[in-house]
Each structure stands twice: as C-alpha cells, then as structure tokens.
Design an enzyme around this catalytic site. Sequence first.
Site, PDB file in Angstrom:
ATOM      1  N   GLY A 108       1.482  -1.266   0.206  1.00 11.59           N
ATOM      2  CA  GLY A 108      -0.245   0.018  -0.416  1.00 11.59           C
ATOM      3  C   GLY A 108       0.795   1.358   0.118  1.00 11.59           C
TER       4      GLY A 108
ATOM      5  N   CYS B  74       1.197  -0.495  -9.531  1.00 15.59           N
ATOM      6  CA  CYS B  74       1.811   0.322  -8.617  1.00 15.59           C
ATOM      7  C   CYS B  74       3.195   0.418  -9.629  1.00 15.59           C
ATOM      8  CB  CYS B  74       2.007  -0.547  -6.954  1.00 15.59           C
ATOM      9  SG  CYS B  74       2.166  -2.805  -7.869  1.00 15.59           S
TER      10      CYS B  74
ATOM     11  N   GLU C 239       5.779  -3.289   0.033  1.00 14.54           N
ATOM     12  CA  GLU C 239       5.622  -3.289  -1.174  1.00 14.54           C
ATOM     13  C   GLU C 239       5.023  -2.071  -1.228  1.00 14.54           C
ATOM     14  OE1 GLU C 239       6.786  -5.236  -3.503  1.00 14.54           O
ATOM     15  OE2 GLU C 239       7.248  -6.259  -2.106  1.00 14.54           O
TER      16      GLU C 239
ATOM     17  N   VAL D  97       1.197   4.647   5.586  1.00 19.21           N
ATOM     18  CA  VAL D  97       0.525   3.646   6.481  1.00 19.21           C
ATOM     19  C   VAL D  97       1.598   2.211   5.866  1.00 19.21           C
ATOM     20  CG1 VAL D  97      -1.158   1.169   6.438  1.00 19.21           C
ATOM     21  CG2 VAL D  97      -1.788   3.467   5.254  1.00 19.21           C
ATOM     22  N   GLY D  98       2.688   2.976   5.477  1.00 13.17           N
ATOM     23  CA  GLY D  98       3.833   1.990   5.495  1.00 13.17           C
ATOM     24  C   GLY D  98       4.783   2.340   6.829  1.00 13.17           C
TER      25      GLY D  98
HETATM   26  P1  NAD Z   1      -5.375   0.588   0.569  1.00 14.02           P
HETATM   27  O1  NAD Z   1      -5.944   1.923   0.662  1.00 14.02           O
HETATM   28  O2  NAD Z   1      -6.188  -0.798   0.263  1.00 14.02           O
HETATM   29  O3  NAD Z   1      -4.515   0.471   1.426  1.00 14.02           O
HETATM   30  C1  NAD Z   1      -3.448  -0.740   1.723  1.00 14.02           C
HETATM   31  C2  NAD Z   1      -4.100  -1.457   3.639  1.00 14.02           C
HETATM   32  O4  NAD Z   1      -3.433  -0.525   4.186  1.00 14.02           O
HETATM   33  C3  NAD Z   1      -5.652  -1.878   3.618  1.00 14.02           C
HETATM   34  O5  NAD Z   1      -5.438  -3.222   4.024  1.00 14.02           O
HETATM   35  C4  NAD Z   1      -5.964  -1.037   4.993  1.00 14.02           C
HETATM   36  O6  NAD Z   1      -6.759  -1.342   5.363  1.00 14.02           O
HETATM   37  C5  NAD Z   1      -4.653  -0.796   5.350  1.00 14.02           C
HETATM   38  N1  NAD Z   1      -4.571   0.309   5.856  1.00 14.02           N
HETATM   39  C6  NAD Z   1      -4.868   2.129   5.391  1.00 14.02           C
HETATM   40  N2  NAD Z   1      -5.133   2.995   6.204  1.00 14.02           N
HETATM   41  C7  NAD Z   1      -4.661   1.890   7.748  1.00 14.02           C
HETATM   42  C8  NAD Z   1      -4.565   2.607   9.048  1.00 14.02           C
HETATM   43  N3  NAD Z   1      -4.407   3.755   9.236  1.00 14.02           N
HETATM   44  N4  NAD Z   1      -3.633   1.689   9.513  1.00 14.02           N
HETATM   45  C9  NAD Z   1      -3.235   0.549   9.219  1.00 14.02           C
HETATM   46  N5  NAD Z   1      -3.657  -0.016   7.953  1.00 14.02           N
HETATM   47  C10 NAD Z   1      -4.620   0.224   7.029  1.00 14.02           C
HETATM   48  O7  NAD Z   1      -4.019   0.721  -0.679  1.00 14.02           O
HETATM   49  P2  NAD Z   1      -3.651   2.525  -1.226  1.00 14.02           P
HETATM   50  O8  NAD Z   1      -2.493   2.735   0.369  1.00 14.02           O
HETATM   51  O9  NAD Z   1      -5.014   3.619  -1.720  1.00 14.02           O
HETATM   52  O10 NAD Z   1      -2.906   1.532  -2.375  1.00 14.02           O
HETATM   53  C11 NAD Z   1      -1.831   2.344  -2.963  1.00 14.02           C
HETATM   54  C12 NAD Z   1      -0.642   2.271  -2.424  1.00 14.02           C
HETATM   55  O11 NAD Z   1      -0.002   1.039  -2.518  1.00 14.02           O
HETATM   56  C13 NAD Z   1      -0.153   3.023  -3.934  1.00 14.02           C
HETATM   57  O12 NAD Z   1       1.121   4.207  -3.143  1.00 14.02           O
HETATM   58  C14 NAD Z   1       0.234   1.935  -4.474  1.00 14.02           C
HETATM   59  O13 NAD Z   1       1.753   2.679  -5.310  1.00 14.02           O
HETATM   60  C15 NAD Z   1       0.762   0.936  -3.732  1.00 14.02           C
HETATM   61  N6  NAD Z   1       0.916  -0.319  -4.183  1.00 14.02           N
HETATM   62  C16 NAD Z   1       2.198  -0.471  -4.290  1.00 14.02           C
HETATM   63  C17 NAD Z   1       2.250  -2.653  -4.543  1.00 14.02           C
HETATM   64  C18 NAD Z   1       3.669  -2.981  -4.912  1.00 14.02           C
HETATM   65  O14 NAD Z   1       3.213  -4.227  -5.162  1.00 14.02           O
HETATM   66  N7  NAD Z   1       4.587  -2.402  -3.999  1.00 14.02           N
HETATM   67  C19 NAD Z   1       1.161  -2.711  -5.467  1.00 14.02           C
HETATM   68  C20 NAD Z   1      -0.170  -1.822  -4.677  1.00 14.02           C
HETATM   69  C21 NAD Z   1       0.068  -1.015  -4.581  1.00 14.02           C
END
Ligand code: NAD
Length: 477
Positions: free
Chosen positions: A208, A264, A230, A212-213
């Site tokens: 994600g 991503c 990731e 959040v990471g």
């Molecule tokens: P998302 O909103 O689905 O969030 C990812 C996860 O984080 C979810 O399961 C969500 O429930 C959890 N989450 C959200 N907020 C949280 C919090 N405050 N505390 C704990 N957990 C929480 O996805 P996103 O973040 O919108 O995804 C998009 C991003 O992810 C982009 O930056 C994209 O480039 C990146 N991404 C990376 C990859 C990869 O393989 N490197 C793949 C897909 C997406």
Amino acid sequence: MQPKKTNLGIVRPVRQEAPNLDYIGGAVASLRGAFESGLTRSYAWRVSQLDAMVRMLKAEDTALCEALQRDLNKPRIEAFVTELNEVIAGAHYLKQNLKKWMKPQKVSTPLVLQPGKSWIQSEPLGVALVISAWNYPVLLSLAPMLGAIAAGNAAILKPSELAPATSTLLARLCAQYLDRRALTVIEGGIPETTALLAQKFDHIFYTGNGTVGRIVMKAAAEHLTPVTLELGGKSPCIVDQHADLEVAAKRIAWAKFFNCGQTCVAPDYVLVHEQVHDRFLDLLTATLKQFWGDDPAKSPDYCRIVNGRHHWRLTDLIEGSGRVVVGGQSDAASLYIAPTVLRDVPDDAPAMSEEIFGPILPVIKVASIDEATRRINARPKPLALYLFTNNDANQQRVLNNTSSGAAVINHAVIHLGVQGLPFGGVGESGMGAYHGKHSFDTFSHKKAVLKRATVLEPDLMYPPYSDTKEKWLRRLV
Ligand code: NAD
C-alpha cells in the site's frame, strides 16, 4: 461519518462507533497454536495448500472475475492475465522448486573447525500477517500468502476494504478451500488493521502507500517484527531519440492505462527526448484511439476509478498540471476518467508532486539522457524505471546512474511475470521483495547450523594458552 483527509490527499471515512475487535487476539492465538503444533512445517502440508490455492482460483474463476468487475470494472481478460493467472503461475513455480529450497544448503567449514559440517537450514518464521491493497485485490492478497505457505508459516490475510466485493469473496473462498486451522482472512479497514498490528506476528507483509507503511513499521517495531513493505511512488519512463517510437507508444499506453492507471508499477510520467517529443505524442494519441476508441467511456475494455474519493483526487490533478493533449473528460457518477495525456507539465504541478495512480500521463520534454537521469535522481527512488531505447550506451548509462526497485528496457510492467526476478522497492518505494524464491526467503529464517564431530578434541583453542598453541592456531585459521 466524518470524512478525514490523509497525507496522500485521500479522504477516508472515520467510523463513529468502535467495533468490537476482541476476536482478533483469539484468531492470532489459534493460528499460533496451529503453527506450534507443527502442522504447517511439512512439505506435504505446504504443497497441499499451494494446490488448494490453484484449485480455488480455477474453480472460482467466474466469481472472482465478477467481484473484480464490481470493485473496479476490471475487464475479464485483465482480471485473468494480471491477477488470477499470476497467482496460479506463482503457485506452480513455488511447488516446482520447493523441495530443492527446503533442503539444507551446505557451506564450507574452515580447517580449524574440522571435522565438522556447516549448512543453512530454512525454517518458517511462525505466524505472518499479510495486509493487501485494493488495486489488484486478488493478486496482492494471494501472492504473498503463497510465500507464507511455501515457507511453512501460518498466516492471516487482511484484504483491502476498498475492494469490498473481492475482500468478502476471498474470506469465503479461503475458508472453503484452505486449511482454516492455519490460514485465515480477517476483513476490515483501519480499526481491524490497527487491532491486528497490536498483536505479535513473526512477519508483516504490507502492500500500500508509504504513509500507512510507516504506521505498519512503527507497530512492528514494538514486537521487533520484521516487515516487507511493498510501496509505490513515481515510476519514470524515458524515451530517447533512438527508441522504436511506435513500439514505445503502444507499450507505454498499455502499461499506463490498463486498470485505469491504478497499478503500482505503471509508468507515472514520461521523459521524452526533444527530438522525438512531438512524434511520440502523436503516436500515443493514435494508440489510445486504437485501444479504446473515440470515447473510452463506451469501451468494455476500460476500467473505472476505485471510488469517489480517488476520482475527486485525480480530476484535481488534471486541473492545473499542464496542457491536455488527449482525454481530460470525467464523470463522477460512473467513476470514469478518460485516458489523459498532459504536456508542458511544470515540475511543481500537482501531477508531479505525488504518485498519480490513475489514468493521467504527464509527458515531459528533455534535452538529453543525462537530464532525464538527473530529474529521476532528484526524486525518491522509484519502484520501477522504464527505458525505451535501442542505444546500448544509453541503456548502460541509465542502469548505472539510477536506482529503482526494478528496471525494464523497451517495455513496462511485464517484469512482474518473471518469477525469478525479485519484486520490491528501494528507499521510499519499499523494502524487501517477493515472487518465486524471494517469496520463500522472505517468509523463512535462514538458520546457521554447524555440526562438529566428537572424535577429535584437541586442546588447541582452550586455556591455558601457550606459544605453541598460538603458533599452530596462526597456521590453521
Ligand atoms: P489501501 O487503501 O487498500 O490500503 C492498503 C492497506 O492498508 C489496506 O488493507 C488498508 O486497510 C490498510 N490501511 C489503510 N489505512 C490504514 C491505517 N491507518 N492503519 C493501518 N492500516 C491501514 O491501498 P492504498 O494505500 O491506497 O494503495 C495504493 C498505494 O499502494 C500506491 O502508493 C501504490 O503504488 C501502492 N501499491 C504498491 C504495490 C507494490 O506491490 N509495491 C502494489 C499495489 C499498490
């Protein structure tokens, strides 16, 4: 519900009432019990679960494609090629190689420690947590789970609440096909993920955004749990004056706009040599028309934006980010945004200030390959870098002078299909990697083992020390 704006500019609803999450601790404890019983360690169990995953994907193909259609209007062929088939291929690859990877790996033992044998033994970490994102909700959930299974772990999957149809279906199907004693799905959003992160895991695999990471990494630090992150970022694409422009336009158009740019590793922006800039834009415009017709809104092969909040964020990016060459149309009701190409985009434009993650492609003119690498190096290290050129020297220049999770020459995105390549970021685009052997290694501990024979027991290393002992030791070590 009160909306709340995140650092990414995404507005997320905040729940007023805290849900009862007491069951989460129990679920983790139950999985830990299963792991400690030894259930997940055997080769037979691992293979049985990899097989079950493949069976599930094949038998439930229609249901999974329908869920992806509901969540993202994902065309069937894209759902199959980029999600279901990728997981099936990953499971086959793991199964083919698993026996070999599980075997102890011998390393040489120095003379002074002879007679003895040394080896590296891969052992499962324990209970893993996989938190996945919405844009490839099947692939990003199940591919890390394959790694956890192959390495012999118990695991909890927390799919994204932003792809709700897929999340609910995965919860039902995993319970039906996989061994529920050791593999489980917990659905939910921030409260559920927060409650999960308070538990002790042996590995956390998060996909994600970086905001959040950071939350995940902080929570993991409390338990000294290792993490794989990731993440994303702005993956650049260079087109130089030696590129096959027709091929470049076609491949970039496909890689950028399938899944509506919500990939991503989609090319985030293109740096084009000034000599070929206008011709490239013409070819890109023609390719978009060829792929999705005069009105992509009517094409059954074009996705939609995941939700209203992202739609609003993206239409905001188009405004004030340069001249629209093609596209720009949008419809909030149907979550549609046309494939949009922008030119003359300033560095400080909104579209260049954050990861776009949607169907908007800034095309920027550069005077040389060195200017392109300078611009790339001025930003955080990207998840992927794409270079279109048939000039070998330029290929080497870019590979040697930039850093990115991956690099692809004369194509984009397709490196995901090579099981032998690690998939992961560097710097702000993430840490750790998976796919193939890298998935197995990510979810394994590499235990160092040394076995000494007991037949010989010279006193050489033991006190009392003497000049003679030192002389011999200096010869042997
Ligand atoms: P998302 O909103 O689905 O969030 C990812 C996860 O984080 C979810 O399961 C969500 O429930 C959890 N989450 C959200 N907020 C949280 C919090 N405050 N505390 C704990 N957990 C929480 O996805 P996103 O973040 O919108 O995804 C998009 C991003 O992810 C982009 O930056 C994209 O480039 C990146 N991404 C990376 C990859 C990869 O393989 N490197 C793949 C897909 C997406």
